[in-house]
Design a protein around this motif. Structure first.
Motif, PDB file in Angstrom:
ATOM      1  N   ILE A 183      26.299  36.586  57.405  1.00 36.85           N
ATOM      2  CA  ILE A 183      27.655  36.783  57.934  1.00 36.85           C
ATOM      3  C   ILE A 183      27.759  38.180  58.554  1.00 36.85           C
ATOM      4  O   ILE A 183      28.290  38.348  59.648  1.00 36.85           O
ATOM      5  N   ALA A 184      27.219  39.182  57.869  1.00 35.25           N
ATOM      6  CA  ALA A 184      27.275  40.562  58.373  1.00 35.25           C
ATOM      7  C   ALA A 184      26.580  40.681  59.727  1.00 35.25           C
ATOM      8  O   ALA A 184      27.012  41.432  60.598  1.00 35.25           O
ATOM      9  N   ARG A 185      25.505  39.914  59.896  1.00 39.47           N
ATOM     10  CA  ARG A 185      24.737  39.989  61.140  1.00 39.47           C
ATOM     11  C   ARG A 185      25.414  39.209  62.274  1.00 39.47           C
ATOM     12  O   ARG A 185      25.500  39.684  63.393  1.00 39.47           O
ATOM     13  N   GLU A 186      25.910  37.995  61.959  1.00 36.86           N
ATOM     14  CA  GLU A 186      26.398  37.114  63.026  1.00 36.86           C
ATOM     15  C   GLU A 186      27.897  37.161  63.263  1.00 36.86           C
ATOM     16  O   GLU A 186      28.364  36.942  64.369  1.00 36.86           O
ATOM     17  N   LYS A 187      28.667  37.392  62.218  1.00 36.06           N
ATOM     18  CA  LYS A 187      30.130  37.391  62.343  1.00 36.06           C
ATOM     19  C   LYS A 187      30.676  38.429  61.378  1.00 36.06           C
ATOM     20  O   LYS A 187      31.209  38.102  60.327  1.00 36.06           O
ATOM     21  N   PRO A 188      30.521  39.715  61.699  1.00 38.74           N
ATOM     22  CA  PRO A 188      30.851  40.759  60.725  1.00 38.74           C
ATOM     23  C   PRO A 188      32.346  40.881  60.416  1.00 38.74           C
ATOM     24  O   PRO A 188      33.080  41.567  61.111  1.00 38.74           O
ATOM     25  N   VAL A 189      32.760  40.149  59.386  1.00 36.72           N
ATOM     26  CA  VAL A 189      34.117  40.260  58.858  1.00 36.72           C
ATOM     27  C   VAL A 189      33.984  41.001  57.530  1.00 36.72           C
ATOM     28  O   VAL A 189      33.150  40.632  56.702  1.00 36.72           O
ATOM     29  N   PRO A 190      34.763  42.065  57.303  1.00 31.47           N
ATOM     30  CA  PRO A 190      34.581  42.840  56.073  1.00 31.47           C
ATOM     31  C   PRO A 190      34.855  42.031  54.809  1.00 31.47           C
ATOM     32  O   PRO A 190      35.757  41.198  54.784  1.00 31.47           O
ATOM     33  N   VAL A 191      34.050  42.266  53.784  1.00 30.10           N
ATOM     34  CA  VAL A 191      34.268  41.655  52.471  1.00 30.10           C
ATOM     35  C   VAL A 191      35.142  42.625  51.677  1.00 30.10           C
ATOM     36  O   VAL A 191      34.759  43.779  51.471  1.00 30.10           O
ATOM     37  N   TYR A 192      36.322  42.163  51.276  1.00 29.43           N
ATOM     38  CA  TYR A 192      37.243  43.022  50.523  1.00 29.43           C
ATOM     39  C   TYR A 192      37.018  42.916  49.022  1.00 29.43           C
ATOM     40  O   TYR A 192      37.003  43.909  48.321  1.00 29.43           O
ATOM     41  N   PHE A 193      36.904  41.662  48.542  1.00 32.47           N
ATOM     42  CA  PHE A 193      36.821  41.446  47.101  1.00 32.47           C
ATOM     43  C   PHE A 193      35.763  40.409  46.778  1.00 32.47           C
ATOM     44  O   PHE A 193      35.442  39.550  47.601  1.00 32.47           O
ATOM     45  N   ILE A 194      35.264  40.487  45.540  1.00 28.84           N
ATOM     46  CA  ILE A 194      34.380  39.446  45.018  1.00 28.84           C
ATOM     47  C   ILE A 194      34.944  38.969  43.683  1.00 28.84           C
ATOM     48  O   ILE A 194      35.480  39.755  42.903  1.00 28.84           O
ATOM     49  N   GLY A 195      34.821  37.666  43.466  1.00 30.78           N
ATOM     50  CA  GLY A 195      35.238  37.067  42.201  1.00 30.78           C
ATOM     51  C   GLY A 195      34.007  36.885  41.331  1.00 30.78           C
ATOM     52  O   GLY A 195      33.025  36.299  41.768  1.00 30.78           O
ATOM     53  N   VAL A 196      34.084  37.422  40.118  1.00 32.26           N
ATOM     54  CA  VAL A 196      32.901  37.383  39.241  1.00 32.26           C
ATOM     55  C   VAL A 196      33.177  36.682  37.916  1.00 32.26           C
ATOM     56  O   VAL A 196      32.389  36.788  36.978  1.00 32.26           O
ATOM     57  N   GLY A 197      34.276  35.952  37.830  1.00 27.23           N
ATOM     58  CA  GLY A 197      34.599  35.243  36.593  1.00 27.23           C
ATOM     59  C   GLY A 197      35.968  34.608  36.687  1.00 27.23           C
ATOM     60  O   GLY A 197      36.611  34.626  37.734  1.00 27.23           O
ATOM     61  N   GLU A 198      36.421  34.034  35.575  1.00 25.54           N
ATOM     62  CA  GLU A 198      37.667  33.267  35.560  1.00 25.54           C
ATOM     63  C   GLU A 198      38.893  34.091  35.184  1.00 25.54           C
ATOM     64  O   GLU A 198      40.014  33.685  35.421  1.00 25.54           O
ATOM     65  N   LYS A 199      38.688  35.239  34.548  1.00 24.32           N
ATOM     66  CA  LYS A 199      39.828  36.003  34.034  1.00 24.32           C
ATOM     67  C   LYS A 199      40.588  36.693  35.164  1.00 24.32           C
ATOM     68  O   LYS A 199      40.055  36.939  36.234  1.00 24.32           O
ATOM     69  N   LEU A 200      41.858  37.017  34.869  1.00 18.16           N
ATOM     70  CA  LEU A 200      42.724  37.659  35.863  1.00 18.16           C
ATOM     71  C   LEU A 200      42.111  38.922  36.439  1.00 18.16           C
ATOM     72  O   LEU A 200      42.265  39.234  37.601  1.00 18.16           O
ATOM     73  N   GLU A 201      41.386  39.661  35.591  1.00 18.38           N
ATOM     74  CA  GLU A 201      40.832  40.935  36.069  1.00 18.38           C
ATOM     75  C   GLU A 201      39.443  40.785  36.690  1.00 18.38           C
ATOM     76  O   GLU A 201      38.826  41.772  37.072  1.00 18.38           O
ATOM     77  N   ASP A 202      38.978  39.536  36.850  1.00 15.76           N
ATOM     78  CA  ASP A 202      37.626  39.300  37.390  1.00 15.76           C
ATOM     79  C   ASP A 202      37.594  39.240  38.925  1.00 15.76           C
ATOM     80  O   ASP A 202      36.894  38.428  39.513  1.00 15.76           O
ATOM     81  N   LEU A 203      38.377  40.092  39.540  1.00 14.56           N
ATOM     82  CA  LEU A 203      38.322  40.259  40.989  1.00 14.56           C
ATOM     83  C   LEU A 203      37.986  41.727  41.208  1.00 14.56           C
ATOM     84  O   LEU A 203      38.716  42.606  40.771  1.00 14.56           O
TER      85      LEU A 203
END
Length: 199
Positions: free
Chosen positions: A164-184
């Motif tokens: 994505i970074a190479r072909e359509k560079p849209v910035p990544v703001y957040f990643i989800g790493v689990g189910e809990k509210l604070e897992d962003l």
């Protein structure tokens, strides 16, 4: 902030987590349930609104654009810092639904000439090359400003982000790493690259 994504990518859950993130930063948030045709979507968003103790604008069977317009208008009159608009999950191949997204974006601009200030696409980190196709299609329809990448807690390392970074560079703001509210988590390119390379 307008939020889009395919069904199952974790869009509504990400909105719930993003609401918590914004509230923790001191922002007042109003949610807009513009996925009006799937009752479960409205209910799911209402649960997140309850957990985060924020207001929600929701109308059963209403036109999604009308809900988005009402929410932005209500957000302005109530002096809210952020209005988060949840849109119906769709595949980029569903032309009529993609056109509906374009309409929502147009209508939001009618409610506030400067809006939407952000247009986020939620993508599943395990999707592989299909994620790149999603980014291209949604960007063409609604001019994306950022990505939220979910499900990076599994074994897949989200290598598609390099494509994505190479072909359509849209910035990544957040990643989800689990189910809990604070897992962003706020995305760190350096940390991600190190994890990807296993160093």
């Amino acid at each position: 902030i307008m939020v889009a994504g395919v069904n199952g990518a974790g869009k509504t859950t990400s909105i719930g987590k993003l609401t918590r993130h914004l509230a923790d930063a001191g922002a007042t948030v109003l949610l807009a349930a513009a996925d009006t045709f799937r009752a479960a979507a409205r209910e799911q968003l209402a649960v997140w609104a309850g957990r985060n103790q924020v207001e929600i604008i929701s109308q059963q069977g209403a036109d999604p654009s009308a809900v988005a317009f009402d929410a932005v208008a209500a957000g302005r009159s109530r002096r809210m810092d952020v209005v988060l608009v949840d849109t119906a999950g769709r595949l980029p191949t569903q032309k009529h639904l993609m056109e509906e997204l374009t309409k929502i974006r147009r209508v939001v601009t009618k409610a506030d000439i400067t809006a939407p200030h952000e247009v986020l696409l939620v993508i599943d980190g395990n999707t592989g090359q299909n994620a790149l196709a999603q980014v291209k299609a949604f960007d063409e329809a609604i001019q994306l400003t950022g990505l939220v990448v979910t499900k990076l807690d599994g074994t897949a390392k989200g290598g598609v982000l390099a494509a994505i970074a190479r072909e359509k560079p849209v910035p990544v703001y957040f990643i989800g790493v689990g189910e809990k509210l604070e897992d962003l988590q706020t995305f760190s390119a350096r940390e991600f690259a190190q994890a990807l390379l296993g160093s």
